[in-house]
Design a protein around this motif. Sequence first.
Motif, short mmCIF file in Angstrom:
data_model
loop_
_atom_site.label_atom_id
_atom_site.label_comp_id
_atom_site.label_asym_id
_atom_site.label_seq_id
_atom_site.Cartn_x
_atom_site.Cartn_y
_atom_site.Cartn_z
N ASP A 183 5.86 -5.30 3.18
CA ASP A 183 6.96 -6.36 3.58
C ASP A 183 6.62 -7.67 2.95
OD1 ASP A 183 4.52 -6.64 4.84
OD2 ASP A 183 5.54 -7.10 6.88
N GLU A 200 7.99 -13.92 -0.80
CA GLU A 200 9.08 -13.52 -0.26
C GLU A 200 8.82 -12.45 0.86
OE1 GLU A 200 13.40 -11.30 -1.53
OE2 GLU A 200 11.70 -11.73 -2.95
N GLN A 201 9.29 -12.50 2.01
CA GLN A 201 8.86 -11.53 2.95
C GLN A 201 10.27 -10.93 3.90
OE1 GLN A 201 6.23 -13.19 6.22
NE2 GLN A 201 7.05 -15.19 5.64
N LEU A 202 10.17 -10.25 4.40
CA LEU A 202 11.15 -9.58 5.34
C LEU A 202 10.71 -9.86 6.68
CD1 LEU A 202 11.71 -5.77 4.08
CD2 LEU A 202 12.99 -7.75 3.65
N TYR A 234 16.88 -6.83 9.50
CA TYR A 234 15.95 -7.45 8.66
C TYR A 234 16.68 -8.27 7.73
CZ TYR A 234 12.20 -4.45 10.07
OH TYR A 234 11.04 -3.79 10.72
N SER A 238 15.48 -11.23 4.26
CA SER A 238 14.61 -11.81 3.25
C SER A 238 14.37 -13.17 3.38
CB SER A 238 14.93 -11.35 1.95
OG SER A 238 14.13 -11.88 0.93
N THR A 297 12.29 -16.55 1.81
CA THR A 297 11.60 -16.99 0.59
C THR A 297 10.87 -18.51 0.83
OG1 THR A 297 12.65 -15.70 -0.91
CG2 THR A 297 11.51 -17.38 -1.87
#
Length: 316
Positions: free
Chosen positions: A98, A140-142, A150, A152, A154
């Motif tokens: 993720d 970058e993560q969910l 969800y 994204s 950054t």
Amino acid sequence: MPLLFLNELSCDTTCDPARAERAMTDLAQGVLAVLRADRAGTVLVSKVPITGLQIASGHPIGKWHGNPRNRDLWQRLLRMQTRWPHRVVFPDGQGHYDIEYRHRGAPAEGLGAAHLLDGLGVSLAVEPGWAADQVTLEREQLVDDAAGAYRSETDEVRVRHLSGIAHCEVHGAWLRASVELARRGSVDAASEGAHLWERRAALFPHLEFLPHVEEQLRNLAPALVRPAGRRLAELDQAVASWNPHTEPEGPRWHSHVTGEGETRSRAYCVFTDLDGQPRTFDTHARFTPGPGRVHFRLVPENKSVRVAHVGRKLGI
């Protein structure tokens, strides 16, 4: 326990043989300097076995250690703890699916793992960008919101970095602190979840735990012990400094803390409290690698946090 993650982006690039030789020698000297600071705990983690490393295109590591002046360095490298690929040091072999880390647009697996596990990225300084004691990555993560949707996000993060012995000196205070923490037995020194549970009164004096959390902590995978412990310590610090009279809305949490949506809250977040009554523990903090969660509720009358779950995201 310093985990050193070899940056694969610095390997198998195009450069002249002399630069490749020099970069490998500098890296070996830096890694061995870390090893001297913590011989028992230092582990070098790479994408491929170090014996198969390509220092540069057409320049395998065999050319370097075949040089008589490098044999002693090579023998000492072979004697240290090494693991591969990067994911083997994650809990149950899982990756951080993720989250993605990039350096100048290129996926950065090793450096990303160093950031996730609070380790040290190590590189072959075959180009000027790797001759630094810190490296900036794009992450970058969910993340999920209260409704379970969800999105994204950054941002930029910095990773401790080493490509030569001088960088070991830069990070010397961190290394010495790690060794001292291990000696004293702090959260950062914990290698087993049992340590967190058995020393919970000293480590987390403002946290209360439901009985089943003991088993969850004792069964934490090794790579999750420090991240989970740190998140618990942050919750403890937040409630310790909280003044209910001037901050009636609650403590200032030190990390991303949210609630669950109504559907998930009803389905997963009701636990039997210490007094035997069912209560909702839908407020949660996150820890990585993987979808780690600490579910809790604030107990204002005790000025404490009561923890109901430490582990994977509920419902998955």
